[in-house]
Design an enzyme around this catalytic site. Structure first.
Site, PDB file in Angstrom:
ATOM      1  CB  ALA A 100       2.763   1.999  13.686  1.00 40.58           C
ATOM      2  N   GLY A 158      -1.725  -2.275   9.188  1.00 45.31           N
ATOM      3  CA  GLY A 158      -2.447  -4.212   9.802  1.00 45.31           C
ATOM      4  C   GLY A 158      -3.798  -4.385   9.131  1.00 45.31           C
ATOM      5  CE  LYS A 159      -1.213  -8.400   4.766  1.00 42.92           C
ATOM      6  NZ  LYS A 159      -1.429  -7.196   3.543  1.00 42.92           N
ATOM      7  CG  ASN A 171      -5.078  -1.079   7.256  1.00 38.03           C
ATOM      8  OD1 ASN A 171      -4.475   0.202   7.997  1.00 38.03           O
ATOM      9  ND2 ASN A 171      -3.518  -1.654   6.131  1.00 38.03           N
ATOM     10  CD  GLU A 190      -0.499  -8.173   7.940  1.00 42.05           C
ATOM     11  OE1 GLU A 190       0.276  -7.875   7.248  1.00 42.05           O
ATOM     12  OE2 GLU A 190      -1.733  -7.444   9.730  1.00 42.05           O
ATOM     13  N   GLY A 195      -5.444  -7.006  -8.893  1.00 45.75           N
ATOM     14  CA  GLY A 195      -4.582  -5.621  -8.939  1.00 45.75           C
ATOM     15  C   GLY A 195      -5.821  -4.937 -10.307  1.00 45.75           C
ATOM     16  CG  ASP A 198      -5.883  -4.061   4.011  1.00 40.25           C
ATOM     17  OD1 ASP A 198      -6.185  -5.528   4.108  1.00 40.25           O
ATOM     18  OD2 ASP A 198      -4.485  -3.586   4.664  1.00 40.25           O
TER      19      ASP A 198
END
Ligand code: RIB
Length: 306
Positions: free
Chosen positions: A12, A39-40, A43, A140, A222, A250
């Site tokens: 969350a 959360g990667k 997502n 993660e 990016g 993600d």
């Protein structure tokens, strides 16, 4: 379209917006707050599900209100959960600071029950992984779970995609399990020791990844876009004003995975990823910012990339 198996983490996201990042020891008045799904791995699963892919999400949760949030967002996105719920642990949470001026962020993640993901969770989901067209994971959850998932997928001829975030050093055995890898600039430096700052260092970093076993490296840059091995830099394409870059990586990974699952070339899949990310950054939140299949299709058409 083939199915996508995601091994990863739900958390969350508690998102605080402010005019700038706080300094250590400082109390700063914020301009906004939002609690939502993040959360990667989650997502990426949500973003792929919203684009119509069949998605299986492998993870661990607690048994609490954040777990209910996870199960709810997956149900709405058509993601099939393969979840162990541990009543003695907790569902993960992240504290996210968003700079309202730039949309940049800084994040602390506590993965909670997902910290206990391991090879046994991979064995328990063999049918899901071996039945997928694409297997995608991140860093993660513990490395041995990611490694076991990549190895199982590779052995079954499933396309393997590693989003090596958060960044850390990786050994050659792990890299050799990756058909595709998608580090950003700092994650590329964590793996190769090379910070990709210009065309020459980007090319050197990509060659280093290939020399260590990756079949096709991508480096996300990016606002510059995405370097795809053999194609150079594919330009980024923001769909509007940038308000929050949380989850942009993600979104890219999900769009790329959906493209691969559709049978697209890596270039076409990467362009789908770029459109997905370019829409997500114009909205607040992580999973909440992911576009629908129709929105991505329109973005591809507007860009002339169909
Ligand atoms: O990639 C963005 C995600 O990273 C956020 O949703 C946060 O949960 C962290 O895991």
């Amino acid at each position: 379209m083939g199915r996508i198996a995601v091994l990863g983490v739900f958390v969350a996201d508690a998102v605080f917006r402010a005019e700038r990042m706080p300094r250590i020891g400082e109390t700063l008045l914020g301009t906004g707050f939002q609690l939502g799904p993040g959360g990667k791995g989650s997502n990426q699963a949500v973003a792929a599900g919203l684009q119509g892919a069949g998605v299986d999400m492998i993870t661990r949760l607690g048994r609490d209100t954040f777990a209910d949030m996870a199960l709810g967002v997956w149900a709405r996105a058509g993601v099939t959960p393969h979840v162990t719920q541990d009543p003695d642990s907790y569902t993960g949470a992240a504290q996210i600071f968003v700079d309202a001026a730039t949309g940049d962020n800084a994040i602390i993640v506590a993965p909670g029950a997902a910290s206990d993901l391991g090879p046994a969770d991979i064995d328990a989901n063999r049918a899901v992984i071996e039945g997928a067209a694409v297997f995608i994971t991140q860093l993660e959850q513990p490395l041995d779970a990611a490694r076991a998932g990549l190895a199982m997928a590779r052995a079954a001829g499933v396309a393997t995609l590693l989003n090596p975030a958060p960044g850390q050093a990786l050994d050659d055995d792990m890299l050799a399990l990756c058909d595709y890898i998608t580090p950003n600039e700092t994650e590329t430096q964590d793996i190769t020791g090379i910070l990709p700052q210009d065309d020459a260092s980007i090319a050197r970093a990509a060659e280093a990844l290939k020399a260590r076993g990756v079949r096709c490296p991508l480096i996300t840059l990016g606002a510059r876009g995405v370097f795809l091995d053999g194609h150079g830099i594919l330009p980024a394409r923001a769909a509007g004003a940038v308000v929050d870059t949380t989850g942009a990586g993600d979104a890219f990974n999900a769009g790329f995975a959906v493209g691969l699952a559709r049978g697209d070339s890596a270039e076409r899949a990467a362009r789908r990823g770029i459109i997905t990310a370019g829409i997500s950054i114009t909205r607040h939140g992580a999973a909440a910012a992911m576009p629908t299949a129709d929105e991505v299709q329109k973005g591809l058409e507007d860009a002339g990339w169909v």
